[in-house]
Design a protein around this motif. Sequence first.
Motif, PDB file in Angstrom:
ATOM      1  N   LEU A  45       7.211  37.048  -4.590  1.00  0.00           N
ATOM      2  CA  LEU A  45       7.120  38.434  -5.069  1.00  0.00           C
ATOM      3  C   LEU A  45       6.274  39.272  -4.113  1.00  0.00           C
ATOM      4  O   LEU A  45       6.649  40.397  -3.751  1.00  0.00           O
ATOM      5  CB  LEU A  45       6.523  38.437  -6.477  1.00  0.00           C
ATOM      6  CG  LEU A  45       6.384  39.790  -7.164  1.00  0.00           C
ATOM      7  CD1 LEU A  45       7.740  40.419  -7.425  1.00  0.00           C
ATOM      8  CD2 LEU A  45       5.597  39.662  -8.479  1.00  0.00           C
ATOM      9  N   GLU A  49       7.635  42.473  -2.121  1.00  0.00           N
ATOM     10  CA  GLU A  49       7.041  43.802  -2.328  1.00  0.00           C
ATOM     11  C   GLU A  49       6.624  44.423  -0.996  1.00  0.00           C
ATOM     12  O   GLU A  49       6.785  45.627  -0.779  1.00  0.00           O
ATOM     13  CB  GLU A  49       5.817  43.704  -3.253  1.00  0.00           C
ATOM     14  CG  GLU A  49       6.121  43.235  -4.672  1.00  0.00           C
ATOM     15  CD  GLU A  49       6.881  44.270  -5.506  1.00  0.00           C
ATOM     16  OE1 GLU A  49       6.870  45.458  -5.134  1.00  0.00           O
ATOM     17  OE2 GLU A  49       7.499  43.877  -6.521  1.00  0.00           O
ATOM     18  N   PRO A 104       5.326  54.068 -13.793  1.00  0.00           N
ATOM     19  CA  PRO A 104       6.309  53.269 -13.056  1.00  0.00           C
ATOM     20  C   PRO A 104       6.150  53.459 -11.552  1.00  0.00           C
ATOM     21  O   PRO A 104       6.937  54.132 -10.918  1.00  0.00           O
ATOM     22  CB  PRO A 104       7.646  53.841 -13.535  1.00  0.00           C
ATOM     23  CG  PRO A 104       7.336  55.266 -13.853  1.00  0.00           C
ATOM     24  CD  PRO A 104       5.903  55.311 -14.312  1.00  0.00           C
TER      25      PRO A 104
ATOM     26  N   ASP D  21      16.058  43.632  -7.936  1.00  0.00           N
ATOM     27  CA  ASP D  21      15.147  43.944  -6.836  1.00  0.00           C
ATOM     28  C   ASP D  21      15.429  45.349  -6.328  1.00  0.00           C
ATOM     29  O   ASP D  21      16.170  46.103  -6.968  1.00  0.00           O
ATOM     30  CB  ASP D  21      15.240  42.882  -5.722  1.00  0.00           C
ATOM     31  CG  ASP D  21      16.578  42.920  -4.981  1.00  0.00           C
ATOM     32  OD1 ASP D  21      17.448  43.760  -5.313  1.00  0.00           O
ATOM     33  OD2 ASP D  21      16.749  42.104  -4.057  1.00  0.00           O
ATOM     34  N   LEU D  22      14.826  45.692  -5.205  1.00  0.00           N
ATOM     35  CA  LEU D  22      14.998  47.042  -4.659  1.00  0.00           C
ATOM     36  C   LEU D  22      16.473  47.397  -4.493  1.00  0.00           C
ATOM     37  O   LEU D  22      16.864  48.548  -4.681  1.00  0.00           O
ATOM     38  CB  LEU D  22      14.284  47.124  -3.300  1.00  0.00           C
ATOM     39  CG  LEU D  22      14.230  48.489  -2.642  1.00  0.00           C
ATOM     40  CD1 LEU D  22      13.467  49.478  -3.513  1.00  0.00           C
ATOM     41  CD2 LEU D  22      13.567  48.385  -1.262  1.00  0.00           C
ATOM     42  N   ASP D  53      11.419  42.263  -9.458  1.00  0.00           N
ATOM     43  CA  ASP D  53      10.299  42.757  -8.644  1.00  0.00           C
ATOM     44  C   ASP D  53       9.712  44.004  -9.301  1.00  0.00           C
ATOM     45  O   ASP D  53      10.114  44.386 -10.401  1.00  0.00           O
ATOM     46  CB  ASP D  53      10.767  43.031  -7.215  1.00  0.00           C
ATOM     47  CG  ASP D  53      11.569  44.318  -7.126  1.00  0.00           C
ATOM     48  OD1 ASP D  53      11.974  44.863  -8.178  1.00  0.00           O
ATOM     49  OD2 ASP D  53      11.795  44.790  -6.003  1.00  0.00           O
ATOM     50  N   SER D  54       8.774  44.662  -8.626  1.00  0.00           N
ATOM     51  CA  SER D  54       8.105  45.799  -9.250  1.00  0.00           C
ATOM     52  C   SER D  54       9.038  46.990  -9.411  1.00  0.00           C
ATOM     53  O   SER D  54       8.815  47.826 -10.284  1.00  0.00           O
ATOM     54  CB  SER D  54       6.852  46.201  -8.460  1.00  0.00           C
ATOM     55  OG  SER D  54       7.207  46.892  -7.279  1.00  0.00           O
ATOM     56  N   SER D  55      10.106  47.064  -8.613  1.00  0.00           N
ATOM     57  CA  SER D  55      11.043  48.177  -8.819  1.00  0.00           C
ATOM     58  C   SER D  55      11.823  47.956 -10.114  1.00  0.00           C
ATOM     59  O   SER D  55      12.193  48.914 -10.794  1.00  0.00           O
ATOM     60  CB  SER D  55      11.990  48.344  -7.623  1.00  0.00           C
ATOM     61  OG  SER D  55      12.993  47.353  -7.618  1.00  0.00           O
ATOM     62  N   ALA D  58       9.311  48.831 -12.838  1.00  0.00           N
ATOM     63  CA  ALA D  58       9.177  50.293 -12.880  1.00  0.00           C
ATOM     64  C   ALA D  58      10.369  50.914 -13.617  1.00  0.00           C
ATOM     65  O   ALA D  58      10.212  51.851 -14.398  1.00  0.00           O
ATOM     66  CB  ALA D  58       9.069  50.853 -11.462  1.00  0.00           C
ATOM     67  N   ILE D  61       9.841  50.553 -17.284  1.00  0.00           N
ATOM     68  CA  ILE D  61       8.826  51.506 -17.768  1.00  0.00           C
ATOM     69  C   ILE D  61       9.440  52.906 -17.900  1.00  0.00           C
ATOM     70  O   ILE D  61       9.242  53.591 -18.909  1.00  0.00           O
ATOM     71  CB  ILE D  61       7.604  51.554 -16.819  1.00  0.00           C
ATOM     72  CG1 ILE D  61       6.904  50.190 -16.780  1.00  0.00           C
ATOM     73  CG2 ILE D  61       6.618  52.643 -17.258  1.00  0.00           C
ATOM     74  CD1 ILE D  61       5.751  50.122 -15.784  1.00  0.00           C
ATOM     75  N   LYS D  65       9.769  55.068 -21.399  1.00  0.00           N
ATOM     76  CA  LYS D  65       9.212  56.412 -21.593  1.00  0.00           C
ATOM     77  C   LYS D  65      10.292  57.394 -22.028  1.00  0.00           C
ATOM     78  O   LYS D  65      10.078  58.231 -22.904  1.00  0.00           O
ATOM     79  CB  LYS D  65       8.575  56.888 -20.291  1.00  0.00           C
ATOM     80  CG  LYS D  65       7.449  55.986 -19.853  1.00  0.00           C
ATOM     81  CD  LYS D  65       6.549  56.692 -18.888  1.00  0.00           C
ATOM     82  CE  LYS D  65       5.120  56.280 -19.189  1.00  0.00           C
ATOM     83  NZ  LYS D  65       4.166  57.175 -18.557  1.00  0.00           N
ATOM     84  N   VAL D  86       6.004  37.769 -13.810  1.00  0.00           N
ATOM     85  CA  VAL D  86       5.964  39.055 -13.111  1.00  0.00           C
ATOM     86  C   VAL D  86       5.384  40.136 -14.027  1.00  0.00           C
ATOM     87  O   VAL D  86       4.601  40.989 -13.591  1.00  0.00           O
ATOM     88  CB  VAL D  86       7.356  39.446 -12.585  1.00  0.00           C
ATOM     89  CG1 VAL D  86       7.317  40.814 -11.924  1.00  0.00           C
ATOM     90  CG2 VAL D  86       7.867  38.397 -11.597  1.00  0.00           C
ATOM     91  N   THR D  90       1.970  42.267 -13.161  1.00  0.00           N
ATOM     92  CA  THR D  90       1.962  43.726 -13.101  1.00  0.00           C
ATOM     93  C   THR D  90       1.203  44.334 -14.291  1.00  0.00           C
ATOM     94  O   THR D  90       1.116  45.559 -14.391  1.00  0.00           O
ATOM     95  CB  THR D  90       3.405  44.275 -13.078  1.00  0.00           C
ATOM     96  OG1 THR D  90       4.161  43.654 -14.126  1.00  0.00           O
ATOM     97  CG2 THR D  90       4.086  43.973 -11.751  1.00  0.00           C
ATOM     98  N   VAL D  92       1.802  44.879 -17.340  1.00  0.00           N
ATOM     99  CA  VAL D  92       2.461  45.899 -18.154  1.00  0.00           C
ATOM    100  C   VAL D  92       3.043  45.349 -19.452  1.00  0.00           C
ATOM    101  O   VAL D  92       3.618  46.104 -20.237  1.00  0.00           O
ATOM    102  CB  VAL D  92       3.595  46.620 -17.385  1.00  0.00           C
ATOM    103  CG1 VAL D  92       3.039  47.415 -16.221  1.00  0.00           C
ATOM    104  CG2 VAL D  92       4.645  45.644 -16.929  1.00  0.00           C
TER     105      VAL D  92
END
Lengths: 140, 140, 109, 109
Positions: A45, A49, A104, D21-22, D53-55, D58, D61, D65, D86, D90, D92
């Motif tokens: 990860l 990233e 986000p 992923d991205l 992944d973080s995307s 995100a 999230i 919202k 993960v 993060t 969250v």
Amino acid sequence: MAGPKLSLKFVMPSDPRYLPVVRGAIGPLAAAIGWGESDCLAITLALDEALANIIRHAYHSRADGLIELECSESADGLEVALLDKGEAPDRTKICARAVACDQPGGLGTHIIKDVMDTVSYQATPAGNRFVATKRLRKTI
Amino acid sequence: MAGPKLSLKFVMPSDPRYLPVVRGAIGPLAAAIGWGESDCLAITLALDEALANIIRHAYHSRADGLIELECSESADGLEVALLDKGEAPDRTKICARAVACDQPGGLGTHIIKDVMDTVSYQATPAGNRFVATKRLRKTI
Amino acid sequence: MKISIRDAGAAKVVEIEGDVDLGTSPDLRRTLFENLLLAPKLALNLAAIRYIDSSGIATLIEVLKDSQRRNKEFVLFGLSPAVQQVFRLTHVIRIFQVFQTEEEALGSA
Amino acid sequence: MKISIRDAGAAKVVEIEGDVDLGTSPDLRRTLFENLLLAPKLALNLAAIRYIDSSGIATLIEVLKDSQRRNKEFVLFGLSPAVQQVFRLTHVIRIFQVFQTEEEALGSA
Ligand SMILES: Nc1ncnc2c1ncn2[C@@H]1O[C@H](COP(=O)(O)OP(=O)(O)O)[C@@H](O)[C@H]1O
Ligand SMILES: Nc1ncnc2c1ncn2[C@@H]1O[C@H](COP(=O)(O)OP(=O)(O)O)[C@@H](O)[C@H]1O
């Protein structure tokens, strides 16, 4: 064993469709070095990233930028180095966002810092260099 | 896209514990180039067999020999090249065993030849070189 | 690769998980040869194998031949698509007794 | 990544398979935003996700919202260990409503 240590070098376009190739290699590499399943995922990860940040921020999502990635087994763990020729990072934005909030965005650099032991961003004549290391002992 | 093409270079010891690292990268690489799941597996197997042959035959199962692997996306598919400094292959033994028989051995070189479009073994000053290519169109 | 073994009547069921390759097939070989001595029948569950190479296939052929010499049964079941493809590429599927389920594999005696 | 959608009463169940992923999260984002307009509740099955992944996080999230702004429900279920890790990395996980099973996720309204 006094033989060669494993090292990988990827020369890749800044195109997200190549990210699975890197992930496919880095997880088994971390496992071969000696990490358990959950550390392998964390390392995968973190590197993913770092690559995603280069694609999005250094190359502004252009798919034809150059990224060089080197991963190597070091005496006490793993070293990864990335090089790009895009826009240099604004240091004040790295890990700038507070964690544990519900925005986000701003997660990537925190993940990288949390997972790896050392992280550095350098401007070099060849381009922007990102280097991160992780020792085998540390458990996250 | 006129940017760089993907290429990977692995410098690795002739140790089977690194085989999963190569397999982890080559499957997603074949997928990114455009092959479907079953071709990706076949390509992964072919490369894994070529590496296993170097470990077993060129280096006689010593784990400290040097293997260099280069994989690259070519204009019409994939090229893989391997280099080792071990014993050169006896050409008469490559694909020498009849297929579809029930002997436990002699399978690897047949798999490699069946899966890839071109396969060559060369003796060079730098060592034994294995080069194989596969065009995207051909379905196996 | 992880191997687990359990009894099912007189037979033994061996389950393999993960990758069978040059690095892990010696372990599989040892386990199968050992267990072949302990029961009249071995049934090998291949459902959780993600990858198998020709050294894994060669191991299975060796065990099959040994089982025939010893008048024992060695059967396979639960072949995942990946395993089936490697069997096809190596042209050896016909020499094995292959079943869909454990029940069928154990019922074959 | 593969996405499939089906109705479950008034709610919609969205199942994702593979890697988020991205490269793939924009697809997921589009699908979730579209479907949020079509039902009072979206339940997202994360059991078949191998990687996120973080995307991807995100994206979740953002959808959460948007669902709150629209007075709709957006819930998650079936988190695989990889996904859970993960979420932990993060920090969250607490902002989401997370359930074990589809039944529980749908029963929450
Ligand atoms: N490799 C990079 N090149 C340029 N800028 C970067 C790079 N990595 C991070 N940054 C900067 O740091 C910020 C924070 O990054 P990150 O925590 O990954 O969150 P996000 O990418 O969602 O903004 C980015 O918005 C960007 O400004
Ligand atoms: N890279 C190599 N280096 C040296 N010898 C090789 C190599 N690849 C194949 N060979 C020779 O070819 C033979 C056939 O190989 P293969 O079909 O893979 O079956 P096996 O490895 O089971 O013998 C080997 O036994 C070996 O003699």
